[in-house]
Design an enzyme around this catalytic site. Structure first.
Site, PDB file in Angstrom:
ATOM      1  N   ASP A  39       0.830  -1.242   0.090  1.00 32.37           N
ATOM      2  CA  ASP A  39       0.056  -0.242   0.031  1.00 32.37           C
ATOM      3  C   ASP A  39       1.035   1.246   0.059  1.00 32.37           C
ATOM      4  O   ASP A  39       1.499   1.392   1.036  1.00 32.37           O
ATOM      5  CB  ASP A  39      -0.879  -0.141   1.415  1.00 32.37           C
ATOM      6  CG  ASP A  39      -1.942   1.132   1.277  1.00 32.37           C
ATOM      7  OD1 ASP A  39      -1.675   1.979   0.684  1.00 32.37           O
ATOM      8  OD2 ASP A  39      -2.854   0.902   2.205  1.00 32.37           O
ATOM      9  N   TYR A  68       0.629  -0.613  15.268  1.00 24.36           N
ATOM     10  CA  TYR A  68      -0.439  -0.988  14.113  1.00 24.36           C
ATOM     11  C   TYR A  68      -0.347  -0.137  13.154  1.00 24.36           C
ATOM     12  O   TYR A  68      -0.380   1.378  13.164  1.00 24.36           O
ATOM     13  CB  TYR A  68      -1.914  -0.591  14.771  1.00 24.36           C
ATOM     14  CG  TYR A  68      -3.171  -0.772  13.826  1.00 24.36           C
ATOM     15  CD1 TYR A  68      -3.210  -2.131  13.103  1.00 24.36           C
ATOM     16  CD2 TYR A  68      -3.590   0.006  13.116  1.00 24.36           C
ATOM     17  CE1 TYR A  68      -4.387  -2.489  12.186  1.00 24.36           C
ATOM     18  CE2 TYR A  68      -4.515  -0.183  12.120  1.00 24.36           C
ATOM     19  CZ  TYR A  68      -4.739  -1.373  11.580  1.00 24.36           C
ATOM     20  OH  TYR A  68      -5.788  -1.620  10.956  1.00 24.36           O
ATOM     21  N   LYS A 123      -3.843  -3.627   8.179  1.00 25.68           N
ATOM     22  CA  LYS A 123      -3.862  -4.951   7.978  1.00 25.68           C
ATOM     23  C   LYS A 123      -2.884  -5.485   6.834  1.00 25.68           C
ATOM     24  O   LYS A 123      -2.566  -4.717   5.968  1.00 25.68           O
ATOM     25  CB  LYS A 123      -5.226  -5.353   7.570  1.00 25.68           C
ATOM     26  CG  LYS A 123      -6.245  -5.795   8.762  1.00 25.68           C
ATOM     27  CD  LYS A 123      -5.637  -6.820   9.623  1.00 25.68           C
ATOM     28  CE  LYS A 123      -6.526  -7.402  10.732  1.00 25.68           C
ATOM     29  NZ  LYS A 123      -6.275  -7.699  11.927  1.00 25.68           N
TER      30      LYS A 123
HETATM   31  C1  F6R Z   1      -8.119  -1.050   7.118  1.00 23.21           C
HETATM   32  C2  F6R Z   1      -7.999   0.237   6.853  1.00 23.21           C
HETATM   33  C3  F6R Z   1      -8.975   1.367   7.288  1.00 23.21           C
HETATM   34  C4  F6R Z   1      -8.230   2.426   8.147  1.00 23.21           C
HETATM   35  C5  F6R Z   1      -9.226   3.420   8.547  1.00 23.21           C
HETATM   36  C6  F6R Z   1      -8.695   4.496   9.346  1.00 23.21           C
HETATM   37  O1  F6R Z   1      -7.305  -1.907   6.980  1.00 23.21           O
HETATM   38  O2  F6R Z   1      -6.769   0.664   6.218  1.00 23.21           O
HETATM   39  O3  F6R Z   1      -9.962   0.694   7.391  1.00 23.21           O
HETATM   40  O4  F6R Z   1      -7.875   1.733   9.310  1.00 23.21           O
HETATM   41  O5  F6R Z   1      -9.647   4.130   7.584  1.00 23.21           O
HETATM   42  O6  F6R Z   1      -7.388   5.000   8.863  1.00 23.21           O
HETATM   43  P1  F6R Z   1      -6.579   6.205   9.607  1.00 23.21           P
HETATM   44  O7  F6R Z   1      -6.280   5.668  10.855  1.00 23.21           O
HETATM   45  O8  F6R Z   1      -5.571   6.235   8.673  1.00 23.21           O
HETATM   46  O9  F6R Z   1      -7.686   7.396   9.242  1.00 23.21           O
HETATM   47 MG    MG Z   2      -4.424   2.039   2.770  1.00 20.43          MG
HETATM   48 MG    MG Z   3      -5.285  -2.615   1.689  1.00 20.59          MG
END
Ligand code: F6R
Ligand code: MG
Ligand code: MG
Length: 368
Positions: free
Chosen positions: A11, A232, A235
């Site tokens: 990513d 964290y 994923k």
């Molecule tokens: C799951 C994912 C999203 C983010 C969520 C919060 O793998 O990538 O669900 O966890 O959008 O993202 P942030 O913390 O970057 O605002």
């Molecule tokens: Mg992402």
């Molecule tokens: Mg992804």
């Protein structure tokens, strides 16, 4: 002739939020890999996105874990991350957890599925790419494909598959692996892989002697971002390569395992259980509650190392029912809001941002 298929993903930034890799970034990756192909470094390639993950599929003759191939992938991701930063994409450079390349892309953030094998006269294979879930999401379908006679008719009626397969299972917490034979050790295999956040199927090997026993017929990426970053960072959206036909499960037997939208962990903030939805590439974008998690599949034939394809394998109304079911399950799970089992178990939430919230409550607890 031995050939290597390398599927390496990261990513590197997306739009809007964590939704998709924009075309501009995919084009840049294609330009880089075209140059590598013209200089003979790789034989062929395809660039995909599975939601917000940039996926590089390459064929070559250099074997697995080849420093040149890994460096090539790392450089492509780095260039794309640079562009993503210029464009101010969301999460630009997210999965590139280390600054410098040091001989192998493992442990730097990207996910890797690679296999080297002796090419058969005709070599069909499928590439699966998931978004908003983790490597253990492949346990159930891979088990069904290679060990469940209710899924794979060939296990029962094809003499060249009748003796079953060997599973290489990794304990991704303890960094150990075990080889287990199916069907002899079926129940023990399930005893492990049912705990999908810890025990993951890494590779599958043939048994009959028709194919070389040391050459995998399936491989899954098992990298854990959490273990690299120590915190964290999202994923570990996994990928898999599965070879098909002539003594292996047929393409349709492999796809059949995805007709059941089983529950996987991931989805919003990598913290929720939800159904995995098999979708065509045009729907490879997680929207509702950043999901539900989904899986795309590209089908290929190898032709002297060149790729013929992709065929968008889930672009078939035969999977409408699985998608409909997935939506029903998504709706049902969502109604639980922050409650388990929609939210992951406390043990699995250790690897998310929840502990930081709980930390602030610690001093307020009194003995009872
Ligand atoms: C799951 C994912 C999203 C983010 C969520 C919060 O793998 O990538 O669900 O966890 O959008 O993202 P942030 O913390 O970057 O605002
Ligand atoms: Mg992402
Ligand atoms: Mg992804």
């Amino acid at each position: 002739m031995k050939i290597t298929i390398s599927l390496i993903k990261a990513d590197v930034g997306s739009v809007a939020g964590h939704t998709i890799v924009p075309d501009e970034i995919k084009k840049l990756a294609e330009e880089c890999l075209t140059r590598a192909m013209e200089s003979g470094e790789i034989i062929d390639f395809r660039v995909f996105n599975a939601g917000d993950d940039l996926e590089l599929l390459m064929t070559h003759k250099k074997g697995v874990d080849n420093p040149k191939i890994h460096e090539l992938a790392w450089n492509v991701f780095s260039k794309c991350a640079e562009r993503a930063k210029e464009m101010q994409l969301y999460g630009a450079g997210q999965d590139l957890l280390k600054d410098a390349f040091s001989g192998n892309i493992r442990g730097l953030g990207p996910g890797i599925a690679e296999m080297e094998f002796t090419k058969r006269k005709s070599e069909p294979f499928l590439v699966f790419m998931m978004d908003k879930t983790e490597p253990g999401a492949f346990n159930l379908p891979i088990f069904r494909i290679f060990a469940d006679p209710f899924n794979t008719a060939g296990l029962v009626i094809d003499p060249s598959m009748h003796s079953g397969f060997v599973f290489e299972i990794w304990d991704i917490l303890k960094h150990k692996r075990v080889l287990m034979r199916s069907p002899e050790e079926l129940y023990s295999i399930l005893a492990l892989i049912g705990s999908k956040s810890r025990f993951v199927i890494k590779r599958v090997y043939p048994k009959t002697g028709k194919l070389p026993a040391d050459e995998p017929v399936a491989v899954v990426s098992t990298e854990k971002l959490y273990q690299v970053a120590g915190e964290y960072v999202g994923k570990d959206d996994p990928v898999a390569i599965i070879r098909a036909q002539s003594g292996l499960p047929a393409v349709g037997e492999i796809l059949e395992a995805f007709s059941f939208p089983h529950l996987v962990s991931g989805w919003m903030r990598g913290s929720h259980n939800g159904p995995i939805m098999p979708v065509p590439f045009r729907y490879s974008k997680c929207t509702r509650f950043d999901g539900p998690p989904r899986c795309v599949c590209a089908g290929f034939q190898l032709s002297d190392g060149k790729l013929i394809g992709p065929v968008d394998m889930f672009d078939d109304p035969a999977f409408d029912y699985a998608r409909q079911k997935a939506n029903e399950i998504a709706e049902y799970m969502r109604r639980h809001g922050p409650f388990e089992p929609h939210r992951l178990s406390a043990e699995e939430m250790e690897y998310t941002t929840l502990p930081k919230v709980l930390e602030s409550l610690r001093d307020r607890f009194e003995d009872i």
